[in-house]
Design an enzyme around this catalytic site. Structure first.
Site, PDB file in Angstrom:
ATOM      1  N   GLU A 161       8.299  -5.267  -0.035  1.00  0.00           N
ATOM      2  CA  GLU A 161       7.025  -4.677   0.351  1.00  0.00           C
ATOM      3  C   GLU A 161       6.587  -5.223   1.706  1.00  0.00           C
ATOM      4  O   GLU A 161       6.725  -6.427   1.984  1.00  0.00           O
ATOM      5  CB  GLU A 161       5.969  -5.016  -0.702  1.00  0.00           C
ATOM      6  CG  GLU A 161       4.586  -4.466  -0.403  1.00  0.00           C
ATOM      7  CD  GLU A 161       3.540  -4.933  -1.412  1.00  0.00           C
ATOM      8  OE1 GLU A 161       2.612  -4.157  -1.680  1.00  0.00           O
ATOM      9  OE2 GLU A 161       3.657  -6.068  -1.919  1.00  0.00           O
ATOM     10  N   CYS A 165       5.088  -4.152  -6.159  1.00  0.00           N
ATOM     11  CA  CYS A 165       4.374  -5.418  -6.309  1.00  0.00           C
ATOM     12  C   CYS A 165       3.354  -5.406  -7.453  1.00  0.00           C
ATOM     13  O   CYS A 165       3.715  -5.482  -8.614  1.00  0.00           O
ATOM     14  CB  CYS A 165       3.711  -5.784  -4.976  1.00  0.00           C
ATOM     15  SG  CYS A 165       3.185  -7.519  -4.859  1.00  0.00           S
ATOM     16  N   LYS A 200       2.077   3.189  -3.785  1.00  0.00           N
ATOM     17  CA  LYS A 200       1.604   2.151  -4.698  1.00  0.00           C
ATOM     18  C   LYS A 200       0.388   2.680  -5.462  1.00  0.00           C
ATOM     19  O   LYS A 200      -0.554   3.211  -4.858  1.00  0.00           O
ATOM     20  CB  LYS A 200       1.229   0.908  -3.891  1.00  0.00           C
ATOM     21  CG  LYS A 200       0.988  -0.348  -4.702  1.00  0.00           C
ATOM     22  CD  LYS A 200       0.793  -1.531  -3.760  1.00  0.00           C
ATOM     23  CE  LYS A 200       0.710  -2.849  -4.497  1.00  0.00           C
ATOM     24  NZ  LYS A 200       0.593  -3.987  -3.537  1.00  0.00           N
TER      25      LYS A 200
END
Length: 311
Positions: free
Chosen positions: A66, A178, A142
């Site tokens: 990321e 993440c 995300k």
């Protein structure tokens, strides 16, 4: 390893067979060292080094961390948040062109980490681009921006389409960026859609943050009886806003059962060093564990008590 020259005949990867359901997939997780660079060429050389190395080892997939493209902003002066977001967004077309070319050149599927982009509506998303070796490209945003992303960069979460698998020549895969890995609903949806491997590009500033991702990814591997491949950044970019310090221990995680590694770790990189973890993942073992393992988490779910409606 090669002598640094582009290869034309990489080792045959385990999944490049006629079968639509491969028995094995070889994956590489990059622990990317952030440092100041002189310009885009230095960034591209660093990225190609890892892609070339993974291809030399016959990998089917390589996953970058990321926010690793934020390194592109390190060659100039420190920009305020708004200007930094505009600059990295402007670099996206060239970034995607370079990565698409590398995926085809080295015949490897690339999970291109993630970085902020501005979408058509004007909103900002933390987007992962996926570059397949057949030349096709995909992206996933995300779903769960962290408080820091929302406050520092104005990042918004993605939509339901970002919770879908991506079809590859090695089967469907899932992307959880993440913080997304810390919510069990998304990985479960991806596995229910057929994903047997989840890729987790991540960026954390200290060991506590890293361990949140690591512990949750290990839990996702157990509860979904799947493989989870994590890739983080180390080093620092002192002149890039909100990219000051980092901690990473990139790893390839497995379920916890007899066919797999005793501690549920197929491979990992030494903490806070630049490097790459590589492992062969047996999808046949995964399917056998799901059907007849010591525990059968997927089969033993109580659908009569709980379910998730993504409609």
């Amino acid at each position: 390893m090669s002598n640094g020259q582009p290869i034309t005949q990489p080792l045959k990867s385990p999944c490049m067979t006629a079968s639509p359901h491969p028995e094995k997939v070889r994956v590489a997780a990059v622990q990317y060292g952030l440092r100041g660079i002189s310009g885009p060429e230095a960034f591209e050389n660093q990225v190609e080094y890892f892609v070339l190395s993974a291809a030399d080892y016959g990998c089917d997939f390589i996953v970058f961390p990321e926010l690793f493209p934020m390194q592109l902003l390190s060659s100039g002066e420190r920009l305020p948040a708004v200007e930094a977001m505009a600059a990295i967004n402007a670099a996206t077309p060239h970034f995607t062109a370079v990565m698409t070319s590398l995926a085809q050149k080295y015949r490897i599927n690339i999970i291109g980490g993630s970085h902020p982009v501005r979408i058509e509506t004007g909103a900002k998303r933390n987007r992962c681009h996926i570059f397949l070796r057949d030349g096709s490209t995909h992206h996933r945003d995300k779903l769960h921006p962290t408080p820091s992303e929302r406050e520092a960069w104005g990042i918004e979460g993605g939509t339901t389409r970002d919770a879908d698998v991506i079809e590859t020549d090695c089967g469907p895969i899932g992307i959880t960026i993440c913080y997304d890995s810390e919510f069990p609903e998304l990985p479960r949806r991806l596995v229910d859609q057929g994903a047997e491997i989840l890729f987790v590009p991540y960026c954390t500033d200290d060991r506590r943050g890293h361990l949140r991702v690591r512990y949750c990814c290990a839990a996702r591997a157990v509860e979904n009886q799947c493989y989870v491949v994590t890739a983080g950044v180390t080093g620092n970019l002192p002149n890039v806003f909100n990219m000051d310090i980092h901690h990473a221990e990139s790893a390839i995680l497995t379920p916890s059962d007899m066919p797999f590694a005793r501690d549920g770790i197929a491979a990992e990189v030494t903490p806070n060093t630049e490097g790459m973890a590589i492992a062969d993942l047996s999808l046949a073992d995964l399917r056998e564990a799901r059907a007849g393992g010591a525990v059968r988490n997927l089969a033993d779910r109580r659908h009569d008590l709980y379910r998730i409606d993504w409609s």
